[in-house]
Design a protein around this motif. Structure first.
Motif, PDB file in Angstrom:
ATOM      1  N   GLU A   1       0.839  -1.197   0.000  1.00 20.59           N
ATOM      2  CA  GLU A   1       0.000   0.000   0.000  1.00 20.59           C
ATOM      3  C   GLU A   1       0.873   1.246   0.000  1.00 20.59           C
ATOM      4  O   GLU A   1       0.627   2.191  -0.765  1.00 20.59           O
ATOM      5  CB  GLU A   1      -0.921  -0.007   1.230  1.00 20.59           C
ATOM      6  CG  GLU A   1      -2.040  -1.031   1.185  1.00 20.59           C
ATOM      7  CD  GLU A   1      -3.262  -0.529   0.429  1.00 20.59           C
ATOM      8  OE1 GLU A   1      -3.200   0.580  -0.122  1.00 20.59           O
ATOM      9  OE2 GLU A   1      -4.269  -1.252   0.389  1.00 20.59           O
TER      10      GLU A   1
ATOM     11  N   LYS B   1       2.472   2.117  -3.249  1.00 16.75           N
ATOM     12  CA  LYS B   1       1.500   2.390  -4.312  1.00 16.75           C
ATOM     13  C   LYS B   1       1.346   1.228  -5.295  1.00 16.75           C
ATOM     14  O   LYS B   1       0.787   1.407  -6.394  1.00 16.75           O
ATOM     15  CB  LYS B   1       1.891   3.654  -5.091  1.00 16.75           C
ATOM     16  CG  LYS B   1       2.108   4.887  -4.237  1.00 16.75           C
ATOM     17  CD  LYS B   1       0.836   5.289  -3.508  1.00 16.75           C
ATOM     18  CE  LYS B   1       1.048   6.554  -2.689  1.00 16.75           C
ATOM     19  NZ  LYS B   1      -0.155   6.938  -1.912  1.00 16.75           N
TER      20      LYS B   1
ATOM     21  N   GLN C   1      -2.500   0.504  -5.488  1.00 16.91           N
ATOM     22  CA  GLN C   1      -3.228   1.509  -6.240  1.00 16.91           C
ATOM     23  C   GLN C   1      -2.944   1.412  -7.735  1.00 16.91           C
ATOM     24  O   GLN C   1      -3.851   1.564  -8.576  1.00 16.91           O
ATOM     25  CB  GLN C   1      -2.864   2.906  -5.731  1.00 16.91           C
ATOM     26  CG  GLN C   1      -3.712   4.029  -6.318  1.00 16.91           C
ATOM     27  CD  GLN C   1      -5.191   3.809  -6.051  1.00 16.91           C
ATOM     28  OE1 GLN C   1      -5.600   3.546  -4.919  1.00 16.91           O
ATOM     29  NE2 GLN C   1      -6.019   3.914  -7.096  1.00 16.91           N
TER      30      GLN C   1
ATOM     31  N   VAL D   1      -4.982  -1.468  -9.034  1.00 19.56           N
ATOM     32  CA  VAL D   1      -6.404  -1.118  -9.083  1.00 19.56           C
ATOM     33  C   VAL D   1      -6.683  -0.223 -10.282  1.00 19.56           C
ATOM     34  O   VAL D   1      -7.701  -0.387 -10.980  1.00 19.56           O
ATOM     35  CB  VAL D   1      -6.833  -0.443  -7.768  1.00 19.56           C
ATOM     36  CG1 VAL D   1      -8.219   0.178  -7.896  1.00 19.56           C
ATOM     37  CG2 VAL D   1      -6.819  -1.448  -6.621  1.00 19.56           C
ATOM     38  N   ASP D   2      -5.816   0.722 -10.540  1.00 13.55           N
ATOM     39  CA  ASP D   2      -6.006   1.634 -11.674  1.00 13.55           C
ATOM     40  C   ASP D   2      -6.004   0.864 -13.000  1.00 13.55           C
ATOM     41  O   ASP D   2      -6.844   1.119 -13.873  1.00 13.55           O
ATOM     42  CB  ASP D   2      -4.902   2.694 -11.677  1.00 13.55           C
ATOM     43  CG  ASP D   2      -5.049   3.687 -10.539  1.00 13.55           C
ATOM     44  OD1 ASP D   2      -6.155   3.777  -9.977  1.00 13.55           O
ATOM     45  OD2 ASP D   2      -4.053   4.364 -10.209  1.00 13.55           O
TER      46      ASP D   2
ATOM     47  N   SER E   1      -9.303  -1.416 -13.138  1.00 17.08           N
ATOM     48  CA  SER E   1     -10.540  -0.661 -13.325  1.00 17.08           C
ATOM     49  C   SER E   1     -10.606  -0.040 -14.714  1.00 17.08           C
ATOM     50  O   SER E   1     -11.663  -0.043 -15.367  1.00 17.08           O
ATOM     51  CB  SER E   1     -10.670   0.424 -12.250  1.00 17.08           C
ATOM     52  OG  SER E   1      -9.577   1.328 -12.314  1.00 17.08           O
TER      53      SER E   1
ATOM     54  N   ALA F   1     -11.515  -6.883   0.099  1.00 10.88           N
ATOM     55  CA  ALA F   1     -11.035  -5.511   0.290  1.00 10.88           C
ATOM     56  C   ALA F   1     -10.501  -4.940  -1.025  1.00 10.88           C
ATOM     57  O   ALA F   1     -10.754  -3.767  -1.360  1.00 10.88           O
ATOM     58  CB  ALA F   1      -9.943  -5.491   1.353  1.00 10.88           C
ATOM     59  N   PHE F   2      -9.761  -5.740  -1.795  1.00  8.51           N
ATOM     60  CA  PHE F   2      -9.254  -5.276  -3.079  1.00  8.51           C
ATOM     61  C   PHE F   2     -10.372  -5.197  -4.111  1.00  8.51           C
ATOM     62  O   PHE F   2     -10.369  -4.302  -4.970  1.00  8.51           O
ATOM     63  CB  PHE F   2      -8.148  -6.204  -3.569  1.00  8.51           C
ATOM     64  CG  PHE F   2      -6.882  -6.122  -2.753  1.00  8.51           C
ATOM     65  CD1 PHE F   2      -6.571  -4.977  -2.055  1.00  8.51           C
ATOM     66  CD2 PHE F   2      -6.013  -7.202  -2.668  1.00  8.51           C
ATOM     67  CE1 PHE F   2      -5.411  -4.887  -1.299  1.00  8.51           C
ATOM     68  CE2 PHE F   2      -4.853  -7.129  -1.918  1.00  8.51           C
ATOM     69  CZ  PHE F   2      -4.551  -5.966  -1.230  1.00  8.51           C
TER      70      PHE F   2
ATOM     71  N   GLU G   1     -13.429  -4.389  -3.484  1.00  9.57           N
ATOM     72  CA  GLU G   1     -14.126  -3.141  -3.170  1.00  9.57           C
ATOM     73  C   GLU G   1     -13.418  -1.943  -3.798  1.00  9.57           C
ATOM     74  O   GLU G   1     -14.064  -1.031  -4.327  1.00  9.57           O
ATOM     75  CB  GLU G   1     -14.218  -2.956  -1.654  1.00  9.57           C
ATOM     76  CG  GLU G   1     -15.204  -3.888  -0.964  1.00  9.57           C
ATOM     77  CD  GLU G   1     -15.159  -3.742   0.551  1.00  9.57           C
ATOM     78  OE1 GLU G   1     -14.108  -3.311   1.076  1.00  9.57           O
ATOM     79  OE2 GLU G   1     -16.166  -4.057   1.200  1.00  9.57           O
ATOM     80  N   LYS G   2     -12.085  -1.941  -3.735  1.00  8.28           N
ATOM     81  CA  LYS G   2     -11.314  -0.837  -4.326  1.00  8.28           C
ATOM     82  C   LYS G   2     -11.533  -0.759  -5.836  1.00  8.28           C
ATOM     83  O   LYS G   2     -11.658   0.331  -6.405  1.00  8.28           O
ATOM     84  CB  LYS G   2      -9.824  -1.027  -4.023  1.00  8.28           C
ATOM     85  CG  LYS G   2      -9.435  -0.830  -2.564  1.00  8.28           C
ATOM     86  CD  LYS G   2      -7.953  -1.075  -2.371  1.00  8.28           C
ATOM     87  CE  LYS G   2      -7.525  -0.877  -0.925  1.00  8.28           C
ATOM     88  NZ  LYS G   2      -7.628   0.543  -0.500  1.00  8.28           N
TER      89      LYS G   2
ATOM     90  N   ALA H   1     -15.045   0.611  -6.559  1.00 13.73           N
ATOM     91  CA  ALA H   1     -15.056   2.058  -6.300  1.00 13.73           C
ATOM     92  C   ALA H   1     -14.342   2.810  -7.419  1.00 13.73           C
ATOM     93  O   ALA H   1     -14.799   3.881  -7.856  1.00 13.73           O
ATOM     94  CB  ALA H   1     -14.397   2.347  -4.957  1.00 13.73           C
ATOM     95  N   ALA H   2     -13.228   2.266  -7.906  1.00 15.04           N
ATOM     96  CA  ALA H   2     -12.498   2.918  -8.998  1.00 15.04           C
ATOM     97  C   ALA H   2     -13.312   2.903 -10.288  1.00 15.04           C
ATOM     98  O   ALA H   2     -13.316   3.889 -11.044  1.00 15.04           O
ATOM     99  CB  ALA H   2     -11.159   2.219  -9.204  1.00 15.04           C
TER     100      ALA H   2
END
Length: 572
Positions: free
Chosen positions: A155, A158, A161, A164-165, A168, A196-197, A199-200, A203-204
């Motif tokens: 985390e 990064k 993140q 996730v980017d 998504s 948890a991932f 969900e990310k 959201a993205a």
């Protein structure tokens, strides 16, 4: 160099023995033991210090001038990842993959193996692999993200993140312009992730403007995979309700289910109702929070017009299908839908008494069919049956044949009901709303209470008297109808008694014709006299003119309505 690689490869196999013996030949002795968890690595300080600024600082700052043991128990990735980092320090080649790159990047950060300390160090090598290989595709990014579950440092670096980017962005692109078949292939890729991932990622996707149906597709696939035994079990072969205890597995399932429900998009029509019903059954089975169940119930009632009988049955039975498990959720959903329909009718400036929407009529038909399916179970009381039936407004049922069928099934499955209980059960039904075929069936149905049979028959009589009116005809005088019905009930009961007496007389005559010995003559005469006296009295009660009325227009046969007779009753 090859000798150093051999030393590192053998160090893990020797770790279980927790030996402090050197693994190098005597001519190149080791001078430090690195402990990682339960594993001990016999290595050389100068090789480690050349790449790791962290180990260099430990040695320089140590009060022991000859530091012989270093503990790195909290290094990301544990012994396996440190082994690869040590190989890198010794210049031994090893493979960087999407499965270990995140852990190696975290270990490089932990050991301070940055390019600023040594050119071409481990941190730079892993960053290069991440950018050019791992994060170049959705599949690679998902695998890297999966490997970050036990890497809190990911985390901070990064890595999470960035994954996730990539995921998504690619998911939104695939939803609009599919590059593979089937179009939703990417939803299967996400099923390996921790909630948890996941969900990310949702959201993205939402922040990128993804459609509700796109996110719903991912959520449905993820739910069916992560809660496979609960959501996808439609075979009736599953766990019984008694199997769910306060175990750790159940707690994990509850947390997972509640997290999934919290992810559902605001568009309540984005999900198929069967999926929502399966989620609600899972929530009931796991005894999830009330807020979780309420949210699912609200989503179901909004699209209840699309519900099927099987969907409602999913909510009602245990996973093994052996017994009724929950009817309250179904009751609340139907009640909520009716209230919603009332509110819509009022908002549109209309009433809700005599006219119902097509959606309400469809739900009424489904509810009646549902009652027919659950009517055979002993757990269903009359009050609960009637309570469910009466949730539907009367105006929603133009014809009540389906409700009559459900009531008949209930009576057949519960043969020990007395007359009062049968009348209570049938109070949910309006006999005047039965079709002609259903009324014919009801007239011959011995399970129904007599009052209901007469209601149906008397309605037909009124139609005939009115010149064969349509289905919408109603009795002209309710008070007179009730009085006539009470009279008919009394007459039919007397007729039944008369039939019984005639049957006994026929048996008696048959015995005489066969020469069966009888009792004394005086007793026989007395018996016949008593019988004929009784029959005379009964026939007298059936005389339609005994109260002075000469109106015979209402005297019709109620035994066989398919072939009307001139007489009201028959004893043959």
């Amino acid at each position: 160099m090859a000798m150093a690689a051999s030393i590192i490869d053998n160090s893990l196999s020797l770790a279980k023995e927790r030996t402090n013996q050197g693994v190098f030949p005597q001519e190149i002795p080791t001078d430090v033991v690195v402990q990682v968890g339960e594993a001990n690595f016999n290595l050389h300080k100068f090789m480690l210090v050349a790449k790791s600024n962290y180990i260099r600082k430990l040695i320089l700052e140590s009060k022991d001038s000859d530091l012989a043991r270093i503990s790195l128990s909290d290094i990301p990735g544990g012994p396996e990842i440190f082994k690869k980092a040590a190989k890198f320090c010794y210049g031994v080649n090893f493979e960087i993959t999407v499965h270990n790159v995140a852990a190696l990047r975290c270990a490089a950060e932990y050991l301070q193996m940055a390019d600023t300390y040594c050119k071409g160090n481990l941190a730079g090598r892993t960053e290069e692999f991440l950018s050019q290989v791992a994060l170049a595709s959705l599949t690679g990014a998902v695998v890297v993200l999966k490997s970050c579950e036990d890497l809190p440092m990911a985390e901070d670096l990064k890595i999470v993140q960035r994954c996730v980017d990539v995921v998504s962005y690619t998911a939104c692109s695939e939803a609009n312009f599919p590059s593979k078949s089937p179009p939703n292939w990417w939803t299967e890729e996400l099923t390996i992730l921790h909630i948890a991932f996941f969900e990310k990622i949702i959201a993205a996707m939402k922040s990128r403007g993804a459609k509700a149906l796109t996110m719903a597709s991912a959520i449905v696939t993820y739910s069916e995979s992560s809660l496979r035994d609960l959501v996808r079990d439609h075979s009736g072969i599953g766990k019984k309700s008694s199997d769910s205890g306060d175990s750790d597995a159940r707690i994990v399932q509850i947390q997972l289910l509640e997290s999934i429900v919290s992810l559902l998009p605001a568009d309540k029509a984005a999900f198929p109702i069967n999926f929502l019903c399966c989620l609600l059954r899972s929530a009931i089975f796991l005894r999830a929070s009330s807020s979780c169940k309420n949210e699912l119930e609200k989503r179901i009632l909004v699209i209840l017009e699309h519900v099927t009988v099987d969907d409602l049955l999913v909510l009602s039975f245990t996973y093994d299908g052996e017994r009724l498990f929950d009817l309250e959720s179904v009751r609340r959903i139907i009640s909520g839908f009716v209230e919603k329909e009332k509110s819509v009718a009022v908002f549109n400036g209309g009433g809700f008494g005599d006219v119902c929407s097509p959606a309400m009529r469809r739900v009424a038909k489904t509810v009646d069919a549902y009652l027919g399916e659950i009517a055979t179970y002993s757990e269903l009381s009359i009050s609960r049956f009637n309570g469910m039936a009466n949730l539907v407004p009367k105006a929603a049922r133009k014809v009540e044949d389906d409700l009559y069928r459900a009531i008949d099934i209930y009576l057949k499955a519960h043969p020990n009901l007395d007359e009062i209980e049968r009348e209570k059960l049938c109070s949910a039904m309006d006999p005047h709303k039965l079709s002609y075929e259903a009324r014919v069936h009801a007239s011959q149905n011995k399970r129904l209470p007599l009052q209901i049979v007469l209601h149906a028959l008397y309605y037909d009589q009124l139609k005939l008297r009115g010149g064969g009116g349509g289905e919408d005809c109603h009795p002209p005088d309710a008070a007179n109808a009730r009085t006539q019905l009470q009279t008919d009930v009394s007459l039919i009961r007397e007729n039944e008694a008369l039939r019984s007496e005639v049957s006994k007389m026929k048996m008696y005559i048959t015995d005489l014709q066969k020469g069966t010995p009888s009792t004394s003559s005086s007793k026989g005469v007395s018996r016949r006299a008593t019988f004929f006296s009784s029959m005379s009295k009964t026939l007298g009660k059936l005389n339609p003119f005994r109260h002075g009325s000469k109106d015979t227009s209402s005297i019709e046969d109620v035994v066989d309505i398919s072939k009307p007779r001139r007489r009201r009753f028959s004893i043959s």
